[in-house]
Design an enzyme around this catalytic site. Structure first.
Site, mmCIF file in Angstrom:
data_model
loop_
_atom_site.group_PDB
_atom_site.id
_atom_site.type_symbol
_atom_site.label_atom_id
_atom_site.label_comp_id
_atom_site.label_asym_id
_atom_site.label_seq_id
_atom_site.Cartn_x
_atom_site.Cartn_y
_atom_site.Cartn_z
ATOM 1 N N HIS A 331 43.535 47.906 39.342
ATOM 2 C CA HIS A 331 44.537 47.039 39.969
ATOM 3 C C HIS A 331 45.044 45.973 39.007
ATOM 4 O O HIS A 331 46.248 45.728 38.897
ATOM 5 C CB HIS A 331 43.959 46.376 41.209
ATOM 6 N N HIS A 336 49.037 43.944 37.732
ATOM 7 C CA HIS A 336 49.422 42.598 37.288
ATOM 8 C C HIS A 336 49.932 42.525 35.845
ATOM 9 O O HIS A 336 50.947 41.882 35.569
ATOM 10 C CB HIS A 336 48.226 41.645 37.429
ATOM 11 N N GLU A 376 51.883 39.518 44.731
ATOM 12 C CA GLU A 376 51.074 40.646 45.176
ATOM 13 C C GLU A 376 51.898 41.716 45.893
ATOM 14 O O GLU A 376 51.685 42.905 45.693
ATOM 15 C CB GLU A 376 49.938 40.173 46.091
ATOM 16 N N SER A 395 49.945 48.994 42.479
ATOM 17 C CA SER A 395 48.638 49.622 42.275
ATOM 18 C C SER A 395 48.191 50.374 43.525
ATOM 19 O O SER A 395 47.035 50.746 43.647
ATOM 20 C CB SER A 395 47.586 48.567 41.890
#
Length: 503
Positions: A331, A336, A376, A395
């Site tokens: 993830h 990110h 997010e 993700s």
């Protein structure tokens, strides 16, 4: 930090916990008896008082002897734990130290602000790292350990003046934030895919040790990932990269090939955080550092204020590579990192972090919710099409498809309303928020940050990697001087363009 999760076979999304909520949802922490900022005490923590730090202890001191050596030089360590407030409780606790032959240099106590009828103990010890680790294991069987290796001054408070929660004033103080873990990555819930796998649990403990031993300025230790971990990463990498050309924003698509070239992003290799951190520093000024588990929203956002992203290194369990109940390195690295390499996105992330410094718990929760629905799970418009820029979407195979489908409810991002939106834990989000660009989202967050009540403004000094408190004319004049120098450079450049290019 959020998670990769995927829609299972069938039309309905399989309920799953979103790790982003494990970091940013007050409801999640409430279910575990923790507050929004449970790493910090509500009224007896260290506070900022206009730039002067109070050193008045909130514990009841027993030994006032000043420290003359650093913790590393003297072999001193500290642990904070809580126990039931009853006659003889302290004597029983101290006997545990005696059993492990650990000397105490300093001990303080106070009533718990989190659990009624409990007392919290700060114990400064003198022992080797091995002895301290053995002591921690022994204590876990008898008391509730709140934190360890936490400096005593973190627990101090100011008797008078504004109640401003402690926050790091220089980048090295992020060690305190990153080591103040609420839930360790080795502590697995019963429904975790790796709960009954002892080999996996031991591996997770190794990653915890790596992160807890890391300090600012050190190179990030390189991990020798196992063949099983690499295969798991490979499955996630292969499936997600199929969707990126049609679902990810252009900034993401621009940086992912660069990460493949410079950091080894490929199906049969898990990138090393040290390589990623060096790459990000050159691209946007961001760096990453390893973290052992879940941080409070306040501590996590404080890292963003310094362009530091707390990053896990462990890999999800191999039995279900397209699902994880927590943020893992798949993830972090796929969700990110590619966007943290974009300067505009990096600035947007940092400004959310800066707005959180010294803010109230209520305001930190609002900022965390805005973070959740942008960094997010955010969407943007590009070439007339919706594209994903949120790491939780980028993700997650299932939710990435869902968020850009006709079934998803999409609204314009407005921090004043977004901050009140419920963040769902076990299903896809009820609503996603879209911005025209990172610049637009940043400007809206700047306006929203003005509503946060604190007795000062903050300015990040990139030269010293520290925070300047703007609370008087002198501090503001210093910032103006820096801006004046920058404007002089801009004016000089414009003059040369006019002279040599006829503009």
């Amino acid at each position: 930090m959020a998670s990769s999760h995927v829609m299972k076979d069938g039309p309905e999304p399989v309920p799953r916990m979103q790790p982003a909520m494990m970091m940013f949802s007050s409801k999640y922490w409430a279910r575990r008896g923790l507050s929004l900022d449970s790493a910090m005490f509500d009224h007896q923590r260290q506070r900022h008082t206009g730039g002067q730090m109070s050193r008045r202890p909130s514990f009841c001191p027993i030994n006032e002897k000043p420290d003359t050596e650093s913790d590393e030089e003297s072999g001193r360590t500290a642990v904070v734990f809580s126990l039931k407030n009853e006659v003889g409780c302290l004597v029983k606790a101290l006997r545990l130290f005696q059993e492990k032959r650990v000397n105490l240099n300093h001990i303080e106590s106070r009533m718990s602000k989190r659990v009624t009828n409990e007392v919290e103990i700060f114990a400064d010890c003198s022992c080797s790292k091995k002895e301290f680790n053995e002591l921690l294991q022994h204590l876990k069987d008898h008391v509730n350990i709140i934190s360890f290796n936490t400096p005593a001054h973190v627990w101090s408070a100011e008797a008078d003046g504004d109640d401003v929660p402690w926050f790091p004033m220089k980048i090295s103080e992020l060690d305190q934030c990153s080591h103040r873990v609420l839930m360790y990555g080795s502590e697995l819930d019963a429904d975790h895919p790796g709960f009954k796998d002892n080999v996996y649990r031991q591996r997770r403990k190794y990653f915890v040790e790596v992160a807890m031993n890391y300090k600012f300025g050190q190179p990030i230790p390189r991990i020798e990932y196992t063949p099983e971990e690499i295969r798991t990463w490979g499955v996630v990498f292969k499936e997600l990269t199929k969707l990126y050309p049609t679902h990810a924003c252009r900034e993401y698509l621009k940086n992912l090939p660069l990460l493949s070239k410079h950091c080894g992003y490929k199906e049969d290799n898990i990138p090393q955080l040290e390589d990623v951190s060096l790459f990000l520093r050159e691209r946007s000024g961001f760096t990453v550092r390893p973290v052992a588990g879940y941080l409070s929203p306040r501590d996590f956002l404080a890292g963003l204020a310094y362009r530091v992203f707390n990053c896990t290194q462990y890999v999800r369990h191999s039995t279900d590579p397209l699902y994880t109940p927590e943020p893992d390195t798949c993830h972090e690295l796929l969700g990110h990192v590619p966007l943290l390499a974009d300067p505009k996105f990096a600035q947007f992330s940092q400004e959310i972090g800066l707005a959180s410094l010294g803010a109230s718990d209520e305001d930190v929760q609002k900022l965390a919710t805005c973070y959740f629905f942008t960094i997010e799970f955010g969407l943007c418009k590009q070439d007339g099409q919706l594209r994903a820029y949120g790491a939780g979407l980028l993700s997650s195979i299932g939710e990435l498809r869902h968020a850009l489908s006709d079934q998803a409810c999409v609204k314009m991002f407005d921090p004043k309303t977004t901050c009140n939106q419920e963040c769902l834990i076990t299903t896809f989000q009820d609503v996603y928020f879209v911005s025209e660009s990172f610049e637009e989202a940043k400007e809206k967050m700047r306006e929203f940050a003005k509503t946060i009540k604190r007795p000062f403004s903050v300015y990040y000094n990139p030269y010293t990697q520290s925070i300047d408190l703007l609370k008087d004319t002198r501090g503001i004049e210093n910032v103006v001087q820096d801006l004046r120098s920058d404007l002089t450079t801009v004016c000089d450049a414009l003059g040369k363009m006019n002279t040599y290019m006829g503009i």
